[in-house]
Scaffold this motif. Structure first.
Motif, PDB file in Angstrom:
ATOM      1  N   ARG A   8     -24.329  57.723 -41.437  1.00 42.31           N
ATOM      2  CA  ARG A   8     -25.474  58.264 -40.716  1.00 42.31           C
ATOM      3  C   ARG A   8     -26.708  57.439 -41.075  1.00 42.31           C
ATOM      4  O   ARG A   8     -27.110  57.374 -42.238  1.00 42.31           O
ATOM      5  CB  ARG A   8     -25.705  59.726 -41.085  1.00 42.31           C
ATOM      6  CG  ARG A   8     -26.842  60.385 -40.281  1.00 42.31           C
ATOM      7  CD  ARG A   8     -26.931  61.860 -40.616  1.00 42.31           C
ATOM      8  NE  ARG A   8     -25.752  62.572 -40.185  1.00 42.31           N
ATOM      9  CZ  ARG A   8     -25.578  63.029 -38.948  1.00 42.31           C
ATOM     10  NH1 ARG A   8     -26.506  62.844 -38.031  1.00 42.31           N
ATOM     11  NH2 ARG A   8     -24.480  63.683 -38.638  1.00 42.31           N
ATOM     12  N   MET A  44     -27.100  57.980 -29.933  1.00 43.59           N
ATOM     13  CA  MET A  44     -28.361  58.301 -30.573  1.00 43.59           C
ATOM     14  C   MET A  44     -29.150  59.306 -29.728  1.00 43.59           C
ATOM     15  O   MET A  44     -29.126  59.236 -28.501  1.00 43.59           O
ATOM     16  CB  MET A  44     -29.191  57.041 -30.780  1.00 43.59           C
ATOM     17  CG  MET A  44     -28.607  56.074 -31.803  1.00 43.59           C
ATOM     18  SD  MET A  44     -29.733  54.704 -32.145  1.00 43.59           S
ATOM     19  CE  MET A  44     -28.781  53.789 -33.351  1.00 43.59           C
ATOM     20  N   ARG A  45     -29.813  60.183 -30.375  1.00 46.51           N
ATOM     21  CA  ARG A  45     -30.573  61.219 -29.689  1.00 46.51           C
ATOM     22  C   ARG A  45     -32.067  60.924 -29.797  1.00 46.51           C
ATOM     23  O   ARG A  45     -32.600  60.714 -30.874  1.00 46.51           O
ATOM     24  CB  ARG A  45     -30.257  62.577 -30.316  1.00 46.51           C
ATOM     25  CG  ARG A  45     -30.956  63.745 -29.653  1.00 46.51           C
ATOM     26  CD  ARG A  45     -30.392  65.037 -30.211  1.00 46.51           C
ATOM     27  NE  ARG A  45     -30.528  65.093 -31.665  1.00 46.51           N
ATOM     28  CZ  ARG A  45     -31.615  65.569 -32.283  1.00 46.51           C
ATOM     29  NH1 ARG A  45     -32.662  66.002 -31.565  1.00 46.51           N
ATOM     30  NH2 ARG A  45     -31.672  65.625 -33.598  1.00 46.51           N
ATOM     31  N   PHE A  46     -32.742  60.881 -28.643  1.00 45.27           N
ATOM     32  CA  PHE A  46     -34.181  60.611 -28.608  1.00 45.27           C
ATOM     33  C   PHE A  46     -34.939  61.910 -28.856  1.00 45.27           C
ATOM     34  O   PHE A  46     -34.617  62.949 -28.273  1.00 45.27           O
ATOM     35  CB  PHE A  46     -34.567  60.024 -27.244  1.00 45.27           C
ATOM     36  CG  PHE A  46     -35.990  59.564 -27.165  1.00 45.27           C
ATOM     37  CD1 PHE A  46     -36.336  58.301 -27.601  1.00 45.27           C
ATOM     38  CD2 PHE A  46     -36.981  60.394 -26.668  1.00 45.27           C
ATOM     39  CE1 PHE A  46     -37.652  57.863 -27.524  1.00 45.27           C
ATOM     40  CE2 PHE A  46     -38.289  59.972 -26.598  1.00 45.27           C
ATOM     41  CZ  PHE A  46     -38.629  58.698 -27.033  1.00 45.27           C
ATOM     42  N   ASP A  47     -35.936  61.853 -29.733  1.00 45.50           N
ATOM     43  CA  ASP A  47     -36.725  63.043 -30.020  1.00 45.50           C
ATOM     44  C   ASP A  47     -38.155  62.643 -30.343  1.00 45.50           C
ATOM     45  O   ASP A  47     -38.497  61.458 -30.402  1.00 45.50           O
ATOM     46  CB  ASP A  47     -36.107  63.845 -31.172  1.00 45.50           C
ATOM     47  CG  ASP A  47     -36.014  63.023 -32.460  1.00 45.50           C
ATOM     48  OD1 ASP A  47     -36.539  61.895 -32.487  1.00 45.50           O
ATOM     49  OD2 ASP A  47     -35.408  63.502 -33.433  1.00 45.50           O
ATOM     50  N   ARG A  50     -33.562  57.996 -39.405  1.00 45.71           N
ATOM     51  CA  ARG A  50     -34.264  58.116 -38.131  1.00 45.71           C
ATOM     52  C   ARG A  50     -35.058  56.844 -37.849  1.00 45.71           C
ATOM     53  O   ARG A  50     -35.728  56.299 -38.724  1.00 45.71           O
ATOM     54  CB  ARG A  50     -35.225  59.308 -38.163  1.00 45.71           C
ATOM     55  CG  ARG A  50     -35.922  59.568 -36.830  1.00 45.71           C
ATOM     56  CD  ARG A  50     -36.847  60.771 -36.922  1.00 45.71           C
ATOM     57  NE  ARG A  50     -37.381  61.132 -35.629  1.00 45.71           N
ATOM     58  CZ  ARG A  50     -38.458  60.577 -35.089  1.00 45.71           C
ATOM     59  NH1 ARG A  50     -39.129  59.651 -35.762  1.00 45.71           N
ATOM     60  NH2 ARG A  50     -38.885  60.942 -33.893  1.00 45.71           N
ATOM     61  N   GLN A  80     -35.414  58.021 -32.673  1.00 44.03           N
ATOM     62  CA  GLN A  80     -34.006  58.381 -32.496  1.00 44.03           C
ATOM     63  C   GLN A  80     -33.447  58.818 -33.839  1.00 44.03           C
ATOM     64  O   GLN A  80     -33.603  58.137 -34.846  1.00 44.03           O
ATOM     65  CB  GLN A  80     -33.206  57.183 -31.968  1.00 44.03           C
ATOM     66  CG  GLN A  80     -33.546  56.815 -30.524  1.00 44.03           C
ATOM     67  CD  GLN A  80     -32.819  55.559 -30.081  1.00 44.03           C
ATOM     68  OE1 GLN A  80     -32.859  54.557 -30.756  1.00 44.03           O
ATOM     69  NE2 GLN A  80     -32.166  55.644 -28.940  1.00 44.03           N
ATOM     70  N   SER A  81     -32.815  59.965 -33.849  1.00 48.76           N
ATOM     71  CA  SER A  81     -32.245  60.501 -35.076  1.00 48.76           C
ATOM     72  C   SER A  81     -30.840  60.997 -34.807  1.00 48.76           C
ATOM     73  O   SER A  81     -30.420  61.145 -33.658  1.00 48.76           O
ATOM     74  CB  SER A  81     -33.111  61.640 -35.619  1.00 48.76           C
ATOM     75  OG  SER A  81     -33.183  62.699 -34.680  1.00 48.76           O
ATOM     76  N   GLY A  82     -30.135  61.281 -35.896  1.00 47.82           N
ATOM     77  CA  GLY A  82     -28.786  61.812 -35.770  1.00 47.82           C
ATOM     78  C   GLY A  82     -27.751  60.784 -35.387  1.00 47.82           C
ATOM     79  O   GLY A  82     -26.664  61.138 -34.945  1.00 47.82           O
ATOM     80  N   ALA A  83     -28.044  59.498 -35.580  1.00 46.67           N
ATOM     81  CA  ALA A  83     -27.091  58.470 -35.196  1.00 46.67           C
ATOM     82  C   ALA A  83     -26.055  58.280 -36.299  1.00 46.67           C
ATOM     83  O   ALA A  83     -26.375  58.267 -37.480  1.00 46.67           O
ATOM     84  CB  ALA A  83     -27.820  57.152 -34.923  1.00 46.67           C
TER      85      ALA A  83
END
Length: 334
Positions: free
Chosen positions: A297, A1-4, A300, A70-73
């Protein structure tokens, strides 16, 4: 997961959290002999905590306003089933009922339009396979991609229900529809069994170029083909007998013979009533029950609420520190 951060520009307010660390002039008292003052360990601890809670409350509030998440998971899970693209004929002939001409025809197709019976049975098929990935496409003159591959069966059910609106066009262009269906699989990672499920009451004459493209596309994408051929009555060609009429091979039989030359699995289900249609759907359900890897997917995830909760806890700490100070002052006041 990417933190944004949803609103990263809010971080420009983060330095304001340092304001509680600045001493005011009223905080400084002059004494001639500081060493004579008794040590106030509780006061020092409360003062330290007060500033820490104040800094934390302001910092957590600003971070919450920035919208952390977190998005893109992509979540991988295993199931059983297949990737099924339903290619449904929406030509005007599907709006008619089966003409029995005095013969006994079981099921509902002798009283209800073929499209309605097909729609109801496909809806039951989709409802029984929650682990599948479905795509839905209709065709007559041109193919229409209604739903891309999805695991949300309610979306597919809504698309099936929408086919009851309006009437189809008289022409059936099977070749163009098959090529469009194959394109839906291109660029997708192979995760299990792949099937194109054609539901139609007619065939089509495919030129040699279209045949080669269909043959190569099905082999390249490893797609099996199922054709549910809905006969319109006793005058419709019987593909199981493969008889040649006085006018030569019909479009349906020509298409069936081409499908048998495919290098990928092909199966014909010839139905002339709703009972046979239901049996065909049940057999397909039993056959296409292989292990399937699903990459989903997820939406978010917003973590702003956690930062707001931390800010509220810091505010509660400030109130507690203030209560300790007031209690201390009351004890010192004669």
């Amino acid at each position: 997961m990417r933190f944004d951060l949803a609103q990263p520009w809010m971080l420009v307010l983060l330095p304001l959290a340092l304001l509680p660390l600045l001493r005011k002039r009223s905080d400084t008292l002059g004494f001639s002999h500081v060493a004579w003052l008794p040590a106030d360990r509780v006061g020092r601890l409360v003062g330290f905590l007060w500033r820490a809670f104040a800094v934390g409350a302001m910092a957590f509030t600003v971070l919450g306003l920035a919208g952390p998440g977190q998005s893109g998971a992509v979540v991988e899970r295993a199931g059983r089933g297949a990737e099924v693209l339903i290619l449904m004929d929406r030509s005007s002939s599907m709006d008619a009922t089966v003409h029995t001409n005095g013969l006994q025809t079981a099921g509902r197709m002798s009283q209800e339009p073929k499209a309605k019976v097909v729609r109801d049975l496909l809806s039951e098929f989709v409802a029984k396979r929650p682990d599948n990935r479905f795509a839905f496409m209709t065709f007559s003159t041109v193919p229409i991609a209604v739903v891309p591959f999805t695991q949300k069966t309610d979306t597919v059910q809504a698309a099936l229900a929408a086919t009851a609106i309006g009437r189809g066009l008289p022409e059936t262009r099977m070749g163009v529809a098959l090529l469009a269906a194959i394109e839906e699989f291109e660029g997708r990672s192979y995760s299990g069994s792949r099937v194109i499920l054609i539901v139609s009451d007619g065939g089509a004459q495919l030129d040699e170029a279209t045949r080669q493209r269909v043959h190569a596309g099905l082999a390249r994408e490893k797609i099996g083909l199922y054709w549910i051929y809905v006969r319109s009555g006793p005058n419709s060609p019987n593909l199981n007998t493969e008889t040649v009429s006085a006018y030569g091979l019909g479009e349906e039989l020509t298409l069936h013979q081409f499908f048998k030359t495919l290098s990928t699995p092909y199966r014909l289900y010839q139905v002339d009533d709703s009972t046979a249609m239901a049996a065909a759907m049940a057999e397909i359900d039993r056959q296409q029950n292989f292990p399937l890897t699903i990459h989903e997917r997820v939406p978010r995830r917003d973590h702003g609420a956690a930062f707001y909760l931390a800010a509220m806890l810091c505010c509660a700490g400030l109130l507690a520190c203030r209560a300790v100070q007031l209690q201390s002052w009351r004890k010192e006041t004669p």
